[in-house]
Design a protein around this motif. Structure first.
Motif, PDB file in Angstrom:
ATOM      1  N   LEU A 225       0.826  -1.203   0.000  1.00 36.64           N
ATOM      2  CA  LEU A 225       0.000   0.000   0.000  1.00 36.64           C
ATOM      3  C   LEU A 225       0.862   1.256   0.000  1.00 36.64           C
ATOM      4  O   LEU A 225       0.547   2.245  -0.671  1.00 36.64           O
ATOM      5  N   PHE A 229       0.511   3.953  -2.851  1.00 32.20           N
ATOM      6  CA  PHE A 229       0.008   5.268  -2.468  1.00 32.20           C
ATOM      7  C   PHE A 229       1.123   6.059  -1.787  1.00 32.20           C
ATOM      8  O   PHE A 229       1.128   6.218  -0.561  1.00 32.20           O
ATOM      9  N   TRP A 232       0.100   8.720   0.655  1.00 35.55           N
ATOM     10  CA  TRP A 232      -0.707   8.321   1.810  1.00 35.55           C
ATOM     11  C   TRP A 232      -0.002   8.744   3.093  1.00 35.55           C
ATOM     12  O   TRP A 232       1.182   8.509   3.275  1.00 35.55           O
ATOM     13  N   TRP A 304      -8.181   6.088   5.747  1.00 32.59           N
ATOM     14  CA  TRP A 304      -8.642   4.912   5.012  1.00 32.59           C
ATOM     15  C   TRP A 304      -9.528   4.047   5.886  1.00 32.59           C
ATOM     16  O   TRP A 304      -9.587   4.210   7.098  1.00 32.59           O
ATOM     17  N   PHE A 386      -8.232   5.098   0.457  1.00 27.38           N
ATOM     18  CA  PHE A 386      -8.585   3.796  -0.099  1.00 27.38           C
ATOM     19  C   PHE A 386      -9.353   2.966   0.925  1.00 27.38           C
ATOM     20  O   PHE A 386      -9.379   3.275   2.119  1.00 27.38           O
ATOM     21  N   ARG A 396     -16.955  -4.657  -5.445  1.00 21.09           N
ATOM     22  CA  ARG A 396     -16.128  -3.463  -5.635  1.00 21.09           C
ATOM     23  C   ARG A 396     -16.724  -2.503  -6.663  1.00 21.09           C
ATOM     24  O   ARG A 396     -16.812  -1.297  -6.428  1.00 21.09           O
ATOM     25  N   GLN A 400     -18.021   1.370  -6.005  1.00 23.94           N
ATOM     26  CA  GLN A 400     -17.380   2.514  -6.644  1.00 23.94           C
ATOM     27  C   GLN A 400     -18.342   3.315  -7.522  1.00 23.94           C
ATOM     28  O   GLN A 400     -18.056   4.456  -7.869  1.00 23.94           O
ATOM     29  N   VAL A 407     -12.920   6.583  -4.381  1.00 22.86           N
ATOM     30  CA  VAL A 407     -12.091   5.940  -3.355  1.00 22.86           C
ATOM     31  C   VAL A 407     -11.600   4.604  -3.905  1.00 22.86           C
ATOM     32  O   VAL A 407     -12.398   3.723  -4.246  1.00 22.86           O
ATOM     33  N   PHE A 408     -10.290   4.444  -3.990  1.00 28.75           N
ATOM     34  CA  PHE A 408      -9.706   3.215  -4.518  1.00 28.75           C
ATOM     35  C   PHE A 408      -9.923   2.077  -3.523  1.00 28.75           C
ATOM     36  O   PHE A 408      -9.909   2.291  -2.316  1.00 28.75           O
ATOM     37  N   GLN A 409     -10.115   0.858  -4.074  1.00 32.42           N
ATOM     38  CA  GLN A 409     -10.277  -0.310  -3.207  1.00 32.42           C
ATOM     39  C   GLN A 409      -9.143  -1.298  -3.449  1.00 32.42           C
ATOM     40  O   GLN A 409      -8.839  -1.631  -4.592  1.00 32.42           O
ATOM     41  N   SER A 410      -8.539  -1.762  -2.372  1.00 29.99           N
ATOM     42  CA  SER A 410      -7.415  -2.687  -2.447  1.00 29.99           C
ATOM     43  C   SER A 410      -7.725  -3.923  -1.622  1.00 29.99           C
ATOM     44  O   SER A 410      -8.349  -3.837  -0.564  1.00 29.99           O
TER      45      SER A 410
END
Length: 414
Positions: A225, A229, A232, A304, A386, A396, A400, A407-410
Motif C-alpha cells: 500500500l 500510495f 498516503w 482509510w 482507499f 467493488r 465505486q 475511493v480506490f479499493q485494495s
C-alpha cells in the motif's frame, strides 16, 4: 503545537543530560571526548573500549548514553509527528503509539517484501525450502507417518507420495485434534481451529499452529500500500469495521473461531483506529457497525477504511443511509443510544471516549446526508485514500459506482 512543545521538552532533557555529563568530567574535555563518553559508556559498548576512554578520567560518572539517545529519539519523533496530519482526538501518548506502530509495521513490511521478491527470482528453490521447513517442523505427527512424508526431499517427491486432496481427506484428522489428541497434523496442539467463512458451502475447520503468523501478511500488504500510495499519510486515523466473532471450545478444549478473531490483548494495541479498543469487543453486527460509524463520523481526517470483507463495507454504507439521524443524535450529544445491546462495561467505556458531544460536526454531516448518498464516503471523509478489504463477491464495482465514488479499493491480501 502540543507535539512541537513535547519535542522541545525532550531536546531540553537531552541537553541537560549532556551538561550533567560534561560537569562530571574533572577537566575541560574536548567535544570528541564527550561524544565518546555518551556513545560508548553503555552496556552495549565493548568493555575494553569503554575502560580505555574512562581511564583518562579521575572518576566514572553514571552512564548518560541511554537516556540521552532516548530523549533525542523522542524529540525527533515528536518533531516529525508535528509535520503530519494527526487526528485531533489523539493524546500525545496516542499519537506516539500510532507513529511507532505504523512505522514499525512499514519497516517490517519492506523487509519481508524484499525477501519475498528475492524468492520470486528462484521460485522452485524457494518453494522447496518452504516445503522442507514445514515437514521438518511437523516430523513425528500422525499425518507425517501415515503418508510416509519422511522420504520427501523435493516437490517432485511430494507429488509422488501425496496426491491432490479435498477437505474430506482431512476430516478424521481434524476430528482427532478437536477431541484433544496431540501431534496429529501439527506438532503438539494447534493454537486454534480456524473456522472458514463458508462462502462456497459449510464452514470448514483448519488447524492453525500460530495465529500471530498472520501478521506477516499484514506487514506485506502495508508495504504494498505504501508503494501504491506514496502520498498516503500513515498518521491519519483509520476506520476498522469489525464485529468480534463467536468463540467456542472443541471437545478437547481448543478454540474454534474465524481467523479474524482478535483477543483482548490484540485489541488493546489498536490505538490507530477511530474506534477505541473496547469497541472491538462488540459481538453483534448491528451494534458493531453503529459504534464504528459513530466514532468514524466524529473524525473528518480519516485516511482509510479497513474491513475483512467488502460485504461489511456495503452493509455499513447501507446502514448509514438508513440510521444516520439516530447516529447523529448520539454524536451531537456525546451519548450512546440506550437501545443498543451493549454490556455495561462497553457502554461506559465508549461514552467516556466519546466525550461531551460534537454538535458542529453532526451539523456538517447532516447537510451532506440530506444531499443523498451518491459518493458519500468521499464527501464526509475528504482525505479517504482507499478501502482495504477482501472482495469475494465482486462488490467493488457496485461500491465505486455508488457510496464509494473516487475511493480506490485494495485487497487485504498481499
Amino acid at each position: 503545537m502540543k507535539y512541537v512543545m513535547t519535542s522541545a521538552g525532550f531536546f531540553v532533557v537531552s541537553a541537560a543530560i549532556i551538561y550533567y555529563a560534561v560537569n562530571q568530567i574533572s577537566y575541560n574535555a574536548s567535544l570528541l571526548t564527550i561524544c565518546l563518553v555518551l556513545l560508548l559508556d553503555s552496556e552495549y559498548a565493548p568493555s575494553h573500549v569503554a575502560l580505555t576512554i574512562w581511564s583518562s578520567f579521575r572518576r566514572k560518572p553514571p552512564s548518560p548514553a541511554f537516556p540521552t539517545l532516548l530523549s533525542c529519539y523522542l524529540g525527533v519523533a515528536f518533531l516529525f509527528i508535528s509535520t503530519q496530519p494527526v487526528s485531533q482526538f489523539y493524546s500525545v501518548q496516542g499519537a506516539f503509539a500510532h507513529f511507532f506502530i505504523e512505522y514499525f509495521v512499514l519497516r517490517q513490511g519492506k523487509r519481508l517484501k524484499t525477501k519475498l521478491e528475492s524468492s520470486f527470482k528462484r521460485p522452485r528453490e524457494s518453494q522447496e525450502a518452504a516445503l522442507m521447513k514445514i515437514l521438518c517442523s511437523n516430523q513425528g505427527t500422525s499425518y507425517y507417518r501415515d503418508f510416509g512424508l519422511s522420504g520427501v526431499k523435493s516437490l517432485v517427491d511430494l507429488k509422488e507420495k501425496h496426491v491432490l486432496t479435498e477437505y474430506d481427506h482431512y476430516v478424521t484428522y481434524v476430528d482427532r485434534i478437536a477431541k484433544g489428541e496431540k501431534d496429529v497434523m501439527v506438532k503438539g496442539m494447534p493454537e486454534r481451529l480456524v473456522l472458514t467463512s463458508g462462502t462456497t458451502g459449510k464452514g470448514k475447520l483448519l488447524p492453525c499452529k500460530r495465529i500471530d503468523d498472520r501478521t506477516f501478511t499484514h506487514y506485506l500488504a502495508f508495504a504494498n500500500l505504501r508503494q501504491c500510495f506514496p502520498n498516503w499519510k500513515p498518521l491519519r486515523s483509520k476506520i476498522f469495521l469489525y464485529c468480534r466473532p463467536t468463540v467456542r471450545k472443541s471437545q478437547g478444549g481448543t478454540d474454534i473461531a474465524s481467523m479474524g478473531y482478535m483477543a483482548d490483548g490484540h485489541t488493546r494495541m489498536m490505538v490507530n483506529f477511530t474506534t477505541p479498543w473496547i469497541g472491538f469487543k462488540i459481538n453483534t453486527l448491528f451494534e458493531a457497525i453503529y459504534v464504528h460509524l459513530l466514532f468514524g463520523l466524529r473524525d473528518e481526517s480519516v485516511g482509510w477504511l479497513m474491513s475483512i470483507f467488502t460485504t461489511m463495507v456495503l452493509e455499513a454504507m447501507q446502514f448509514l443511509e438508513k440510521e444516520w439521524p439516530r447516529i447523529l443524535r448520539d454524536l451531537s450529544s456525546g451519548s450512546i443510544d440506550e437501545n443498543l445491546k451493549l454490556s455495561p462495561e462497553v457502554r461506559l467505556g465508549l461514552t467516556e471516549y466519546l466525550g461531551g458531544g460534537w454538535p458542529e460536526r453532526a451539523a456538517e454531516l447532516e447537510v451532506e446526508f440530506r444531499k443523498g448518498f451518491d459518493g458519500i464516503m468521499k464527501r464526509i471523509w475528504p482525505n479517504m485514500a482507499f478501502i482495504f478489504a477482501i472482495d469475494i463477491l465482486n462488490l467493488r464495482e457496485n461500491l465505486q459506482k455508488t457510496y464509494c465514488k473516487g475511493v480506490f479499493q485494495s485487497s487485504r491480501t498481499p
